[in-house]
Design a protein around this motif. Structure first.
Motif, PDB file in Angstrom:
ATOM      1  N   HIS A  23       0.822  -1.214   0.000  1.00  0.00           N
ATOM      2  CA  HIS A  23       0.000   0.000   0.000  1.00  0.00           C
ATOM      3  C   HIS A  23       0.855   1.262   0.000  1.00  0.00           C
ATOM      4  O   HIS A  23       0.542   2.228  -0.719  1.00  0.00           O
ATOM      5  CB  HIS A  23      -0.928   0.013   1.209  1.00  0.00           C
ATOM      6  CG  HIS A  23      -1.749   1.266   1.323  1.00  0.00           C
ATOM      7  ND1 HIS A  23      -2.900   1.473   0.602  1.00  0.00           N
ATOM      8  CD2 HIS A  23      -1.555   2.406   2.061  1.00  0.00           C
ATOM      9  CE1 HIS A  23      -3.393   2.675   0.889  1.00  0.00           C
ATOM     10  NE2 HIS A  23      -2.602   3.254   1.771  1.00  0.00           N
ATOM     11  N   PHE A  24       1.921   1.263   0.781  1.00  0.00           N
ATOM     12  CA  PHE A  24       2.747   2.462   0.898  1.00  0.00           C
ATOM     13  C   PHE A  24       3.877   2.508  -0.138  1.00  0.00           C
ATOM     14  O   PHE A  24       4.690   3.430  -0.115  1.00  0.00           O
ATOM     15  CB  PHE A  24       3.302   2.581   2.316  1.00  0.00           C
ATOM     16  CG  PHE A  24       2.250   2.963   3.322  1.00  0.00           C
ATOM     17  CD1 PHE A  24       1.809   4.269   3.424  1.00  0.00           C
ATOM     18  CD2 PHE A  24       1.682   2.004   4.157  1.00  0.00           C
ATOM     19  CE1 PHE A  24       0.824   4.634   4.343  1.00  0.00           C
ATOM     20  CE2 PHE A  24       0.698   2.345   5.081  1.00  0.00           C
ATOM     21  CZ  PHE A  24       0.266   3.670   5.170  1.00  0.00           C
ATOM     22  N   LEU A  70       3.379  -7.512  14.042  1.00  0.00           N
ATOM     23  CA  LEU A  70       3.343  -6.196  14.667  1.00  0.00           C
ATOM     24  C   LEU A  70       4.753  -5.622  14.810  1.00  0.00           C
ATOM     25  O   LEU A  70       4.959  -4.417  14.638  1.00  0.00           O
ATOM     26  CB  LEU A  70       2.650  -6.272  16.027  1.00  0.00           C
ATOM     27  CG  LEU A  70       2.293  -4.937  16.685  1.00  0.00           C
ATOM     28  CD1 LEU A  70       1.492  -4.038  15.748  1.00  0.00           C
ATOM     29  CD2 LEU A  70       1.514  -5.169  17.974  1.00  0.00           C
ATOM     30  N   ALA A  71       5.745  -6.480  15.092  1.00  0.00           N
ATOM     31  CA  ALA A  71       7.131  -6.014  15.161  1.00  0.00           C
ATOM     32  C   ALA A  71       7.603  -5.534  13.788  1.00  0.00           C
ATOM     33  O   ALA A  71       8.321  -4.533  13.680  1.00  0.00           O
ATOM     34  CB  ALA A  71       8.039  -7.137  15.668  1.00  0.00           C
ATOM     35  N   ILE A  72       7.195  -6.237  12.737  1.00  0.00           N
ATOM     36  CA  ILE A  72       7.546  -5.806  11.383  1.00  0.00           C
ATOM     37  C   ILE A  72       6.903  -4.455  11.093  1.00  0.00           C
ATOM     38  O   ILE A  72       7.541  -3.547  10.537  1.00  0.00           O
ATOM     39  CB  ILE A  72       7.110  -6.856  10.348  1.00  0.00           C
ATOM     40  CG1 ILE A  72       7.896  -8.157  10.544  1.00  0.00           C
ATOM     41  CG2 ILE A  72       7.319  -6.324   8.930  1.00  0.00           C
ATOM     42  CD1 ILE A  72       7.373  -9.325   9.721  1.00  0.00           C
ATOM     43  N   ALA A  73       5.648  -4.295  11.470  1.00  0.00           N
ATOM     44  CA  ALA A  73       4.955  -3.022  11.234  1.00  0.00           C
ATOM     45  C   ALA A  73       5.650  -1.881  11.955  1.00  0.00           C
ATOM     46  O   ALA A  73       5.849  -0.793  11.385  1.00  0.00           O
ATOM     47  CB  ALA A  73       3.498  -3.134  11.691  1.00  0.00           C
ATOM     48  N   GLU A  74       6.034  -2.084  13.200  1.00  0.00           N
ATOM     49  CA  GLU A  74       6.738  -1.040  13.956  1.00  0.00           C
ATOM     50  C   GLU A  74       8.083  -0.712  13.304  1.00  0.00           C
ATOM     51  O   GLU A  74       8.486   0.455  13.237  1.00  0.00           O
ATOM     52  CB  GLU A  74       6.954  -1.490  15.401  1.00  0.00           C
ATOM     53  CG  GLU A  74       5.698  -1.530  16.247  1.00  0.00           C
ATOM     54  CD  GLU A  74       5.274  -0.149  16.746  1.00  0.00           C
ATOM     55  OE1 GLU A  74       5.771   0.879  16.238  1.00  0.00           O
ATOM     56  OE2 GLU A  74       4.435  -0.102  17.664  1.00  0.00           O
ATOM     57  N   THR A  75       8.762  -1.728  12.818  1.00  0.00           N
ATOM     58  CA  THR A  75      10.045  -1.509  12.155  1.00  0.00           C
ATOM     59  C   THR A  75       9.864  -0.683  10.891  1.00  0.00           C
ATOM     60  O   THR A  75      10.651   0.239  10.614  1.00  0.00           O
ATOM     61  CB  THR A  75      10.704  -2.865  11.818  1.00  0.00           C
ATOM     62  OG1 THR A  75      10.948  -3.577  13.034  1.00  0.00           O
ATOM     63  CG2 THR A  75      12.010  -2.674  11.071  1.00  0.00           C
ATOM     64  N   LEU A  76       8.850  -0.991  10.117  1.00  0.00           N
ATOM     65  CA  LEU A  76       8.590  -0.225   8.898  1.00  0.00           C
ATOM     66  C   LEU A  76       8.227   1.225   9.229  1.00  0.00           C
ATOM     67  O   LEU A  76       8.670   2.156   8.540  1.00  0.00           O
ATOM     68  CB  LEU A  76       7.465  -0.885   8.097  1.00  0.00           C
ATOM     69  CG  LEU A  76       7.774  -2.267   7.510  1.00  0.00           C
ATOM     70  CD1 LEU A  76       6.527  -2.849   6.852  1.00  0.00           C
ATOM     71  CD2 LEU A  76       8.921  -2.189   6.507  1.00  0.00           C
ATOM     72  N   PHE A  80      10.574   4.167   7.757  1.00  0.00           N
ATOM     73  CA  PHE A  80       9.978   4.960   6.675  1.00  0.00           C
ATOM     74  C   PHE A  80       9.026   6.003   7.258  1.00  0.00           C
ATOM     75  O   PHE A  80       7.813   5.968   7.022  1.00  0.00           O
ATOM     76  CB  PHE A  80       9.252   4.043   5.687  1.00  0.00           C
ATOM     77  CG  PHE A  80      10.148   3.024   5.042  1.00  0.00           C
ATOM     78  CD1 PHE A  80      10.923   3.357   3.941  1.00  0.00           C
ATOM     79  CD2 PHE A  80      10.237   1.735   5.551  1.00  0.00           C
ATOM     80  CE1 PHE A  80      11.770   2.425   3.340  1.00  0.00           C
ATOM     81  CE2 PHE A  80      11.079   0.792   4.968  1.00  0.00           C
ATOM     82  CZ  PHE A  80      11.856   1.143   3.861  1.00  0.00           C
ATOM     83  N   PRO A  81       9.578   6.961   8.010  1.00  0.00           N
ATOM     84  CA  PRO A  81       8.723   7.955   8.666  1.00  0.00           C
ATOM     85  C   PRO A  81       7.994   8.877   7.689  1.00  0.00           C
ATOM     86  O   PRO A  81       7.057   9.579   8.093  1.00  0.00           O
ATOM     87  CB  PRO A  81       9.708   8.740   9.540  1.00  0.00           C
ATOM     88  CG  PRO A  81      11.038   8.560   8.860  1.00  0.00           C
ATOM     89  CD  PRO A  81      11.006   7.182   8.296  1.00  0.00           C
ATOM     90  N   GLN A  82       8.413   8.889   6.430  1.00  0.00           N
ATOM     91  CA  GLN A  82       7.712   9.710   5.441  1.00  0.00           C
ATOM     92  C   GLN A  82       6.311   9.189   5.161  1.00  0.00           C
ATOM     93  O   GLN A  82       5.463   9.914   4.630  1.00  0.00           O
ATOM     94  CB  GLN A  82       8.511   9.789   4.132  1.00  0.00           C
ATOM     95  CG  GLN A  82       8.634   8.486   3.334  1.00  0.00           C
ATOM     96  CD  GLN A  82       9.826   7.632   3.732  1.00  0.00           C
ATOM     97  OE1 GLN A  82      10.229   7.630   4.899  1.00  0.00           O
ATOM     98  NE2 GLN A  82      10.396   6.944   2.761  1.00  0.00           N
TER      99      GLN A  82
END
Length: 217
Positions: A23-24, A70-76, A80-82
């Motif tokens: 999606h991103f 959820l750990a993967i999501a937090e890492t992403l 990728f703060p943009q």
């Protein structure tokens, strides 16, 4: 980066980080590892030896592995703060983290009795009291989020929270329990999201089967 995933038809955990990356628009290589085969764990461990040998597993350019959706999501979100993977507003972000963690650790009755199988159709089955209690809690979360943040997704724009609950929408499409109009409309919007639609299309083209998940007693 590489994302190790299981069968798209069955792997609810794999669906979550895949949706976020897709999606991103974050570039990644998809590595499909068929579930419940004799060499499934060995194939995962060959690429991520420090982990539990399960999917999903994200492996970055330096070879660092991150497992658990959820750990993967937090890492992403960190890398990728943009992209607003979490809501930008601090209060909304705290709420989104809470409901995502609740999804990650809870709803055992729903998971056990209405498993994800995108190709299947089990309308009206396994609507046991514990399952209905889980569904009621999910509907309460979704309804509150949609009312509080205006939709179309849980916190306005698509975020980690929506990715965490996307497999629930897939379960609802398969099992078709009685749902409120608000819940049904959200499931329809989530199902129509391009990344979700692409996952569903791929799942329907898969030929690998897990027989015990293809029947409902």
């Amino acid at each position: 980066m590489k994302l190790l995933i299981g069968d798209k038809n069955y792997s609810s955990w794999s669906m979550r980080p895949w949706l976020l990356l897709t999606h991103f628009g974050i570039p990644f290589e998809e590595v499909l590892i068929l579930l419940y085969e004799a060499d499934t764990n060995a194939k995962v461990l060959a690429q991520a030896p420090r982990g539990p040998g399960k999917v999903p597993c994200l492996i970055d350019d330096a070879g660092q592995a991150v497992w658990e959706s959820l750990a993967i999501a937090e890492t992403l979100a960190e890398r990728f703060p943009q992209h607003a993977l979490w809501p930008r507003d601090a209060a909304a972000r705290a709420y989104a983290r809470s409901v995502s963690a609740e999804m990650h650790s809870g709803f055992g009755e729903l998971r056990s009795n209405m498993w994800m199988n995108i190709r299947a159709s089990f309308p009206g089955k396994n609507a046991k009291p514990g399952v209905l209690a889980d569904i009621a809690r999910i509907e309460a979360i979704w309804g509150d989020c949609l009312q509080s943040y205006g939709g179309p997704f849980l916190f306005g724009e698509f975020s980690i929270a929506d990715a965490m609950y996307a497999p629930v929408a897939m379960r609802f499409n398969t099992w078709k329990p009685a749902l409120s109009a608000t819940t049904s409309a959200y499931v329809e919007r989530l199902t129509a999201l391009p990344a979700v639609s692409a996952w569903i299309d791929s799942a329907r083209r898969e030929t690998h089967a897990i027989p015990y998940q293809d029947v409902c007693p």
